[in-house]
Write an enzyme that holds these catalytic residues in place. Structure first.
Site, PDB file in Angstrom:
ATOM      1  N   HIS A 165      -4.151   1.442  -4.463  1.00 50.77           N
ATOM      2  CA  HIS A 165      -3.264   0.339  -4.828  1.00 50.77           C
ATOM      3  C   HIS A 165      -2.496   0.666  -6.104  1.00 50.77           C
ATOM      4  O   HIS A 165      -2.889   1.544  -6.873  1.00 50.77           O
ATOM      5  CB  HIS A 165      -4.090  -0.936  -5.021  1.00 50.77           C
ATOM      6  CG  HIS A 165      -4.938  -1.252  -3.835  1.00 50.77           C
ATOM      7  ND1 HIS A 165      -4.527  -2.107  -2.836  1.00 50.77           N
ATOM      8  CD2 HIS A 165      -6.160  -0.793  -3.464  1.00 50.77           C
ATOM      9  CE1 HIS A 165      -5.471  -2.165  -1.912  1.00 50.77           C
ATOM     10  NE2 HIS A 165      -6.469  -1.379  -2.265  1.00 50.77           N
ATOM     11  N   HIS A 191      -0.734   2.184  -0.907  1.00 48.88           N
ATOM     12  CA  HIS A 191      -0.600   1.681   0.464  1.00 48.88           C
ATOM     13  C   HIS A 191       0.841   1.287   0.787  1.00 48.88           C
ATOM     14  O   HIS A 191       1.632   0.961  -0.105  1.00 48.88           O
ATOM     15  CB  HIS A 191      -1.520   0.484   0.695  1.00 48.88           C
ATOM     16  CG  HIS A 191      -1.185  -0.706  -0.157  1.00 48.88           C
ATOM     17  ND1 HIS A 191      -0.155  -1.565   0.129  1.00 48.88           N
ATOM     18  CD2 HIS A 191      -1.739  -1.163  -1.303  1.00 48.88           C
ATOM     19  CE1 HIS A 191      -0.076  -2.505  -0.787  1.00 48.88           C
ATOM     20  NE2 HIS A 191      -1.032  -2.280  -1.688  1.00 48.88           N
ATOM     21  N   ARG A 212      -5.337  -2.927   3.784  1.00 51.29           N
ATOM     22  CA  ARG A 212      -4.003  -2.335   3.685  1.00 51.29           C
ATOM     23  C   ARG A 212      -4.075  -0.890   3.218  1.00 51.29           C
ATOM     24  O   ARG A 212      -3.292  -0.047   3.659  1.00 51.29           O
ATOM     25  CB  ARG A 212      -3.097  -3.170   2.771  1.00 51.29           C
ATOM     26  CG  ARG A 212      -3.577  -3.388   1.335  1.00 51.29           C
ATOM     27  CD  ARG A 212      -2.732  -4.454   0.656  1.00 51.29           C
ATOM     28  NE  ARG A 212      -3.059  -4.695  -0.748  1.00 51.29           N
ATOM     29  CZ  ARG A 212      -4.021  -5.505  -1.168  1.00 51.29           C
ATOM     30  NH1 ARG A 212      -4.793  -6.141  -0.294  1.00 51.29           N
ATOM     31  NH2 ARG A 212      -4.214  -5.699  -2.472  1.00 51.29           N
ATOM     32  N   GLU A 216      -7.462  -3.051  -5.668  1.00 52.83           N
ATOM     33  CA  GLU A 216      -6.381  -3.491  -6.550  1.00 52.83           C
ATOM     34  C   GLU A 216      -6.946  -4.316  -7.711  1.00 52.83           C
ATOM     35  O   GLU A 216      -8.057  -4.847  -7.648  1.00 52.83           O
ATOM     36  CB  GLU A 216      -5.378  -4.318  -5.729  1.00 52.83           C
ATOM     37  CG  GLU A 216      -4.202  -4.905  -6.488  1.00 52.83           C
ATOM     38  CD  GLU A 216      -3.349  -3.879  -7.217  1.00 52.83           C
ATOM     39  OE1 GLU A 216      -3.864  -3.232  -8.150  1.00 52.83           O
ATOM     40  OE2 GLU A 216      -2.158  -3.748  -6.878  1.00 52.83           O
TER      41      GLU A 216
END
Length: 206
Positions: A158, A10, A61, A88
Site C-alpha cells: 500500500h 496495489h 486489493r 495500509e
C-alpha cells in the site's frame, strides 16, 4: 548475486476511485486497478524478472494485485506470504469518509496535517511514523534478510506501508517521504548490495 527487491502499490481500488480514506477496510480493485496490476506484470516480464517469494498484506486489493502480477510473469503458484504488518496506514475516524467531507468536518488545514505530516495521527488512527514502526521491524526481520542472501522478492502492498520501506531503503527523512507520491500499479525495482545499499533503482512507469 542478484539481490532483487520489487515494490508495487496495489492497483486502483473502489475506494480510491471514490476519493475515500481506505486504511484497513477491504474494498476490491476497479477495472482500472486490474488493468494496472496486469500492466505491472507485463513490465516485469519484459525485463525478464522472476521471484523466489512474494509478500503482501492482509488486504484483498494488495493480494489480488500480487496474484495478477504473478500470473502475468508465469509464476501463479509462487509462495506468497500475507501479513497485516504490511497493511495500509490505519486512518481511524477518517476511514470511509470522502476527503472533501473530512475537510468540511475538521477543516482543510487539519485534514492536510493528518494526511501529510509524518507523526501526527488522525483520531483513532496511525501516523506514517506509527505505520513505519509496524512495517519496518517486519521488513528487517522477514523480508530484507531474504533479499540480502540473494533471493528475488516481490512486495505488493500500500501507499503508506511502502513509503515506510522506501524511507528506510533510501535513507529519507519524515518530511521527504510524506512528499513522495507512489502511483498505483507501478513497480519500483531495487537491486541492493550486501549491506542493503541501493545499487540500482528503476521505476517502471509508462
Amino acid at each position: 548475486m542478484d539481490r532483487l527487491l520489487v515494490l508495487v502499490r496495489h492497483g486502483q481500488s473502489e475506494w480510491n476511485l471514490l476519493n475515500l480514506f481506505t486504511g484497513w477496510k477491504d474494498p476490491g480493485l476497479t477495472e482500472q486497478g486490474v488493468a494496472e496490476a496486469t500492466a505491472a506484470g507485463e513490465k516485469l516480464k519484459a525485463l525478464g524478472l522472476s521471484f523466489d517469494v512474494a509478500y503482501t498484506s492482509a488486504l484483498s486489493r494488495a493480494q489480488r494485485t500480487c496474484q495478477i502480477i504473478l500470473d502475468g510473469i508465469g509464476q501463479s503458484d509462487l509462495t506468497t506470504i500475507r501479513d497485516q504488518a504490511l497493511n495500509e496506514r490505519d486512518y481511524g475516524e477518517l476511514t470511509g469518509l470522502n476527503k472533501d467531507d473530512a475537510r468540511a468536518r475538521w477543516g482543510e488545514e487539519q485534514v492536510h496535517v493528518w494526511r501529510r505530516s509524518f507523526d501526527v495521527p488522525p483520531p483513532g488512527g496511525e501516523s506514517l511514523k506509527n505505520t513505519a514502526e509496524r512495517v519496518l521491524p517486519y521488513f528487517k526481520a522477514e523480508i530484507l534478510p531474504r533479499v540480502l542472501k540473494g533471493e528475488r522478492v516481490l512486495v505488493a502492498a500500500h501507499g503508506n506501508s511502502l513509503r515506510a520501506l522506501i524511507m528506510d531503503l533510501e535513507g529519507l527523512s519524515g518530511d521527504e517521504i510524506v512528499a513522495r507520491e507512489l502511483a498505483t500499479g507501478v513497480p519500483i525495482v531495487y537491486r541492493l548490495d550486501a549491506d542493503g545499499g541501493i545499487v540500482e533503482k528503476q521505476v517502471l512507469a509508462d
